[in-house]
Design an enzyme around this catalytic site. Structure first.
Site, mmCIF file in Angstrom:
data_model
loop_
_atom_site.group_PDB
_atom_site.id
_atom_site.type_symbol
_atom_site.label_atom_id
_atom_site.label_comp_id
_atom_site.label_asym_id
_atom_site.label_seq_id
_atom_site.Cartn_x
_atom_site.Cartn_y
_atom_site.Cartn_z
ATOM 1 N N GLY A 72 27.250 -66.577 -13.177
ATOM 2 C CA GLY A 72 26.081 -65.624 -13.355
ATOM 3 C C GLY A 72 25.959 -64.568 -13.631
ATOM 4 N N SER A 73 27.335 -64.007 -12.749
ATOM 5 C CA SER A 73 27.540 -62.592 -13.430
ATOM 6 C C SER A 73 27.806 -61.772 -14.964
ATOM 7 C CB SER A 73 28.813 -61.498 -12.844
ATOM 8 O OG SER A 73 28.164 -61.869 -10.993
ATOM 9 N N ASN A 152 17.188 -62.713 -4.944
ATOM 10 C CA ASN A 152 18.339 -63.095 -4.348
ATOM 11 C C ASN A 152 18.615 -62.926 -2.486
ATOM 12 O OD1 ASN A 152 19.173 -61.359 -5.239
ATOM 13 N ND2 ASN A 152 20.869 -60.831 -4.615
ATOM 14 N N GLN A 180 19.189 -67.764 -8.795
ATOM 15 C CA GLN A 180 18.974 -68.247 -7.543
ATOM 16 C C GLN A 180 17.653 -69.967 -7.939
ATOM 17 O OE1 GLN A 180 19.588 -68.110 -4.369
ATOM 18 N NE2 GLN A 180 21.049 -66.740 -4.994
ATOM 19 N N SER A 200 23.567 -70.479 -12.597
ATOM 20 C CA SER A 200 24.940 -70.312 -12.501
ATOM 21 C C SER A 200 25.458 -71.957 -11.279
ATOM 22 C CB SER A 200 25.624 -69.093 -11.095
ATOM 23 O OG SER A 200 26.891 -69.772 -10.546
ATOM 24 N N GLY A 201 26.686 -72.669 -11.828
ATOM 25 C CA GLY A 201 26.442 -73.899 -10.893
ATOM 26 C C GLY A 201 26.764 -73.621 -9.239
ATOM 27 N N HIS A 202 27.562 -72.771 -8.736
ATOM 28 C CA HIS A 202 27.646 -73.310 -7.376
ATOM 29 C C HIS A 202 26.223 -72.388 -6.642
ATOM 30 C CE1 HIS A 202 28.220 -69.037 -5.761
ATOM 31 N NE2 HIS A 202 28.155 -68.172 -7.471
ATOM 32 N N THR A 238 39.469 -71.892 -24.343
ATOM 33 C CA THR A 238 39.670 -73.286 -23.748
ATOM 34 C C THR A 238 38.072 -73.612 -22.711
ATOM 35 O OG1 THR A 238 41.834 -73.587 -24.202
ATOM 36 C CG2 THR A 238 40.779 -75.694 -23.156
ATOM 37 N N CYS A 326 26.814 -53.306 5.499
ATOM 38 C CA CYS A 326 27.350 -53.042 6.531
ATOM 39 C C CYS A 326 28.553 -53.938 6.242
ATOM 40 C CB CYS A 326 27.011 -53.112 7.387
ATOM 41 S SG CYS A 326 25.828 -51.903 7.927
#
Length: 394
Positions: A72-73, A152, A180, A200-202, A238, A326
């Site tokens: 995603g980034s 998110n 998300q 994003s896949g994860h 690749t 934090c």
């Protein structure tokens, strides 16, 4: 650890067994480079095409509009930087919001350092963007609008269709960070007038290190990685065939199970919210009460620090996250919580719990019971709570 209840699925998800099973042969058996011309490799080229088609179908897109990335980034960076470069002769103004993921906000800041102007829109108390504010921010030199599909942290789902219609009416490119939302809510790029979309896949029980950027045919943005001719010469390197098989399989699974899976998540989420709000005083639910991701619950508990709460939850075998930064060495609370109007002292006591379909009512009961004890203990050590309690008893 004898007990583990994982409630941080907005951060990452467990790779589904069927996803892993589909990926394994492409590490050890079908390991050919898809760009090679011999038949051993051409099989993988066909497999990549099949996954591209599968993802396109999930969005109502065409297969040649899906470009695989590392996540995603990268997709967010590509959408903003390459659009800025390609359209800077038309204008150097970009519209986004104050609650975007840092992959958008930091990229926008990078572009500002290079002469672009960025308008950061406010949101309401629930984290919703007003489409009228989007339209009011448009200038003759506006080249891109980027608004996330769902937040998110607090889970609020944005009015993407309305914003897309505004962008389309004014002839401005529209990008959405759907990291998300993809796999959690139905998305159709044509209905929403989306020109670019990141995923994003994860986040949907797929592997890490793989994502995609949807780019509508006709959008003239530049290549992001230069080198070979992969991804139709727009993203060299690749192909990550195991990852592509993983995100394709995860997408198939997410779409097939969406209705039943999210209904269960929504039921458990609402049960969690009900118990927390009824049984832990001085608590605020963050995000929209109904227009939110089915698995997201975000709270602020007054008079405590989110970091201390996370440590205690971890000791009880519960994985969650805090809106507070934090844990990354910053004393500043979440930019999202500040954007919805929370004062610093309340925003610091935030907790995000994001569920999956495996979470049971018994799990929720255990979490809430532990949370009640933890919040009570931490408040018992808080001078602020002590002063507040004294005033309440007068």
């Amino acid at each position: 650890m004898s007990k583990l209840i994982y409630l941080d699925n907005a951060a990452t998800t467990k790779t589904a067994p069927e996803v892993l099973e589909a990926m394994l042969p492409y590490f050890t058996e079908q390991y050919g480079n898809p760009s090679a011309i011999y038949s051993f490799a051409s099989h993988n080229k066909d497999v990549v095409a099949e996954q591209r088609e599968r993802i396109a179908n999930a969005l109502g897109a065409k297969s040649n509009e899906i470009y695989f990335t590392a996540g995603g980034s990268e997709s967010d960076n590509w959408a903003l930087k390459a659009t800025a470069e390609a359209y800077q002769n038309k204008g150097k103004h970009i519209i986004t919001t104050k609650i975007e993921h840092h992959a958008i906000l930091h990229t926008a800041a990078y572009l500002e350092e290079r002469g672009f102007e960025v308008t950061y829109l406010d949101v309401d108390e629930y984290g919703k963007v007003n489409p009228a504010d989007v339209e009011a921010a448009i200038r003759p030199d506006t080249i891109l609008i980027s608004v996330m599909y769902a937040n998110n942290e607090i889970g609020t789902i944005e009015p993407i269709k309305e914003i897309g219609e505004i962008a389309h009416k004014h002839g401005i490119l529209f990008h959405t960070d759907a990291v998300q939302a993809f796999g959690q809510v139905p998305i159709n790029v044509d209905e929403c007038h989306i020109d670019m979309l990141s995923a994003s896949g994860h986040k949907l029980n797929g592997p890490k290190g793989i994502g995609f950027l949807y780019i509508r045919k006709g959008v003239k943005i530049r290549s992001f990685v230069h080198g070979g001719a992969q991804e139709r010469k727009r993203r060299a390197g690749t192909e990550n065939v195991p990852g592509i098989v993983g995100i394709g399989t995860a997408t198939k699974r997410a779409i097939a199970t969406m209705e039943e899976r999210t209904a269960k998540e929504r039921e458990m989420r609402d049960y969690l919210i009900k118990r927390v709000m009824e049984e832990i005083p001085y608590t605020k639910l963050n995000g929209h009460p109904t227009d939110r991701l089915p698995n997201n619950a975000n709270f602020c508990f007054r008079f405590i620090e989110g970091e201390s709460m996370l440590i205690r939850l971890d000791m009880a075998g519960i994985c969650g996250s805090s809106g507070s930064a934090c844990t990354s060495g910053s004393l500043d609370p979440s930019h999202v919580l500040l954007a919805i109007g929370l004062p610093h002292e309340i925003a610091h006591g935030s907790l995000r719990l994001t569920l999956n379909e495996e979470i049971t009512k018994e799990d929720i009961d255990y979490v809430v019971d532990q949370l009640k004890t933890i919040v009570s203990d931490l408040r018992g050590m808080s001078p602020l709570y002590e002063d507040f309690a004294k005033k309440q008893n007068k």
